[in-house]
Design a protein around this motif. Structure first.
Motif, mmCIF file in Angstrom:
data_model
loop_
_atom_site.group_PDB
_atom_site.id
_atom_site.type_symbol
_atom_site.label_atom_id
_atom_site.label_comp_id
_atom_site.label_asym_id
_atom_site.label_seq_id
_atom_site.Cartn_x
_atom_site.Cartn_y
_atom_site.Cartn_z
ATOM 1 N N GLY A 149 0.807 -1.226 0.000
ATOM 2 C CA GLY A 149 0.000 0.000 0.000
ATOM 3 C C GLY A 149 0.835 1.269 0.000
ATOM 4 O O GLY A 149 0.325 2.374 -0.251
ATOM 5 N N THR A 150 2.130 1.162 0.297
ATOM 6 C CA THR A 150 2.972 2.364 0.358
ATOM 7 C C THR A 150 3.193 2.908 -1.049
ATOM 8 O O THR A 150 3.583 2.164 -1.956
ATOM 9 C CB THR A 150 4.352 2.021 0.980
ATOM 10 O OG1 THR A 150 4.134 1.362 2.210
ATOM 11 C CG2 THR A 150 5.173 3.282 1.207
ATOM 12 N N LEU A 151 2.930 4.196 -1.230
ATOM 13 C CA LEU A 151 3.127 4.813 -2.552
ATOM 14 C C LEU A 151 4.526 5.413 -2.621
ATOM 15 O O LEU A 151 5.032 5.953 -1.634
ATOM 16 C CB LEU A 151 2.090 5.908 -2.789
ATOM 17 C CG LEU A 151 0.624 5.456 -2.740
ATOM 18 C CD1 LEU A 151 -0.302 6.646 -2.976
ATOM 19 C CD2 LEU A 151 0.360 4.367 -3.785
ATOM 20 N N ILE A 152 5.126 5.335 -3.817
ATOM 21 C CA ILE A 152 6.477 5.869 -4.004
ATOM 22 C C ILE A 152 6.479 6.823 -5.197
ATOM 23 O O ILE A 152 5.974 6.476 -6.281
ATOM 24 C CB ILE A 152 7.494 4.718 -4.227
ATOM 25 C CG1 ILE A 152 7.518 3.810 -2.992
ATOM 26 C CG2 ILE A 152 8.896 5.274 -4.511
ATOM 27 C CD1 ILE A 152 8.270 2.518 -3.177
ATOM 28 N N GLY A 153 7.009 8.035 -4.979
ATOM 29 C CA GLY A 153 7.019 9.031 -6.054
ATOM 30 C C GLY A 153 8.390 9.649 -6.231
ATOM 31 O O GLY A 153 9.202 9.688 -5.295
ATOM 32 N N VAL A 154 8.656 10.133 -7.448
ATOM 33 C CA VAL A 154 9.927 10.808 -7.735
ATOM 34 C C VAL A 154 9.623 12.169 -8.365
ATOM 35 O O VAL A 154 8.834 12.260 -9.314
ATOM 36 C CB VAL A 154 10.814 9.963 -8.689
ATOM 37 C CG1 VAL A 154 12.187 10.606 -8.832
ATOM 38 C CG2 VAL A 154 10.940 8.530 -8.212
ATOM 39 N N ALA A 155 10.236 13.209 -7.812
ATOM 40 C CA ALA A 155 10.020 14.572 -8.302
ATOM 41 C C ALA A 155 11.379 15.189 -8.640
ATOM 42 O O ALA A 155 12.420 14.573 -8.456
ATOM 43 C CB ALA A 155 9.330 15.396 -7.211
ATOM 44 N N GLY A 156 11.357 16.409 -9.143
ATOM 45 C CA GLY A 156 12.599 17.162 -9.327
ATOM 46 C C GLY A 156 13.330 16.842 -10.615
ATOM 47 O O GLY A 156 12.761 16.346 -11.589
ATOM 48 N N CYS A 157 14.643 17.119 -10.604
ATOM 49 C CA CYS A 157 15.411 17.138 -11.866
ATOM 50 C C CYS A 157 15.660 15.763 -12.467
ATOM 51 O O CYS A 157 15.664 15.620 -13.688
ATOM 52 C CB CYS A 157 16.713 17.898 -11.645
ATOM 53 S SG CYS A 157 16.405 19.641 -11.258
ATOM 54 N N VAL A 158 15.840 14.726 -11.621
ATOM 55 C CA VAL A 158 16.012 13.382 -12.199
ATOM 56 C C VAL A 158 14.683 12.937 -12.808
ATOM 57 O O VAL A 158 14.644 12.326 -13.890
ATOM 58 C CB VAL A 158 16.503 12.361 -11.148
ATOM 59 C CG1 VAL A 158 16.608 10.974 -11.761
ATOM 60 C CG2 VAL A 158 17.849 12.779 -10.580
#
Ligand code: SAM
Ligand code: SF4
Length: 445
Positions: A75-84
């Motif tokens: 159930g844990t959500l994982i997100g990536v933001a920013g320059c990469v």
């Protein structure tokens, strides 16, 4: 409301720190509150930096390590933001099937709907660049900033295309926020108790240069300093080629403008500066420092340096050291040149050996350590005005910054937080100072 925890891991520049604060604000209506404990998070976000290869490699390893966590707690959500995220986009979803959302530097406003989608099992990557008119309306206020000092973004993006730098490719074109909106934000912050604002931009002093009727950055600084309730103004990061005489004059005219300036030179040799496409010479840079010191004799200069740019000779590197001797930086952030994909410098064939770059970095950092120590020791015995920002790590102490931005710890009660106090400096350490109030607090204060 359903209470969920958000863990956000922020690396890189102050722009990322500021974006993360905005993300936290935007996710509050969805029931998310920030936590510093990753294991209790329902949503783990990485706000990333790609300026040097090392940070990117470290991030990819961190994401890879979350595979197990996702298996144990799907159930844990994982997100990536920013320059990469901006650079890799949907590739991150393919490479790491346990990542749920990826959003680039112009897509912060989509975060709430993307998180809702992720909660419903829909994975998304959004990395479209917006045009300037759309972007100008995307500066939602940051809430819950019960603090003494706050960042205010005034411009974003970069059009300078220094040959080594990936920022223009991942942050997009330069835009300046509307003058009146910035002043309103500063006034609102002052009304909430903020005493110091730090104006933020990738090249903060090119504010207004692209807009037709925009006031200049110097005019913005003067207007911000005139906002009642604001005691201190700082700005970061300035580009040497855009240090106008009018901006330099602000250091002479405005007592609220703090006496420190981050002015990265990157190198001390003219051939290297040209190859870096920096747009100024060593002589111009030194002339600017001279004018700044005429305007504000005690001004502290900090900077960034890159060692080991392709083809940099020993003699050219030594000109970086001699520039440091002339400027006497208060602090210096130094980096080994790291080739970044898509940049002009990455196409150059004469990259130096890693050992040569590391040996130069070591020499440079040893020299800077001497200069920083001299600066810190010179404080001992002086009286500094300190804006107290919060509790220090040591019990019974509070912590703040003096005019130069150096951290000062002193014995005192939390009642001092938010106050400007005179502090006698007793000791100078590598990165901070220890002081005592010149006038002891009256009881009850
Ligand atoms: N806009 C700011 C300026 O021009 O000074 C700095 C932005 S950049 C995010 C921060 C610092 O990272 C730069 O000042 C530079 O010293 C360093 N940097 C950028 N690209 C680099 C590269 N390819 N290798 C090593 N250091 C780099
Ligand atoms: Fe990168 Fe140069 Fe722009 Fe700074 S001015 S962000 S170093 S391209």
């Amino acid at each position: 409301m359903n209470h969920k925890k958000l863990y956000i891991d922020t690396v890189g520049c102050q722009m990322n720190v500021n974006d993360s604060e905005r993300i936290v604000t935007m996710l509050q209506p969805l029931g998310y509150t920030q936590t510093s404990r990753r294991h209790e998070a329902a949503l783990i976000l990485f706000n990333t930096c790609t300026v040097r290869a090392g940070a990117e490699e470290c991030l990819l390893q961190n994401i890879a390590n979350l595979k197990n966590l996702k298996r144990k707690k799907p159930g844990t959500l994982i997100g990536v933001a920013g320059c990469v995220a901006q650079q890799m986009g949907a590739e991150l979803l393919q490479k790491f099937p346990w990542v749920d959302l990826v959003f680039g530097t112009h897509n912060l406003h989509l975060v709430p709907e993307m998180v809702k989608d992720a909660e419903a099992g829909r994975r998304r990557a959004e990395t479209d660049f917006l045009d300037s008119s759309e972007r100008l309306d995307l500066f939602p206020p940051i809430e819950g900033r019960k603090r003494v000092s706050a960042f205010v973004t005034v411009m974003q993006g970069c059009d300078n295309f220094c040959s080594y730098c990936i920022v223009p490719y991942v942050r997009g074109r330069e835009i300046s926020r509307r003058f009146a909106e910035i002043l309103q934000e500063v006034q609102d912050l002052a009304d909430q108790g903020v005493r110091e604002v730090v104006l933020l931009g990738q090249n903060v002093n090119s504010y207004g240069l692209k807009g037709e009727e925009q006031p200049s950055f110097a005019e913005l600084v003067r207007a911000v300093a005139a906002v009642s309730g604001i005691d201190r103004v700082r700005f970061v990061t300035s580009h040497p080629k855009d240090m106008s005489d009018d901006l330099i004059a602000c250091f002479a005219d405005l007592t609220k403008l703090c006496g420190s300036l981050h002015l990265p030179a990157q190198a001390g040799n003219n051939r290297i500066l040209k190859a870096m496409n920096r747009g100024y010479s060593r002589e111009h840079y030194l002339e600017t420092i001279y004018k700044l010191r005429q305007a504000r004799p005690e001004i502290k200069i900090t900077g960034d340096m890159i060692v080991g740019f392709p083809g940099e000779t020993e003699a050219e590197f030594e000109e970086t050291l001699s520039l440091m001797e002339e400027v006497r930086y208060f602090d210096l952030f130094s980096f080994v040149y790291s080739p970044r994909p898509g940049t002009k410098a990455a196409e150059l064939s004469d990259e130096l050996a890693k050992e040569v770059k590391l040996a130069r970095l070591d020499r440079l950092q040893k020299l800077q350590a001497v200069h920083s120590r001299i600066h810190n020791e010179a404080y001992v015995g002086s009286t500094q005005q300190v804006l107290v920002e919060g509790l220090a790590k040591r019990h019974g102490q509070v912590s703040g910054r003096c005019d130069s931005g150096r951290i000062v710890n002193l014995a005192g009660s939390p009642a001092l937080i938010g106050k400007l106090v005179d502090v006698k400096i007793l000791e100078g350490y590598a990165n901070s100072l220890l002081g005592e109030l010149t006038e002891p607090m009256r009881s009850g204060h």
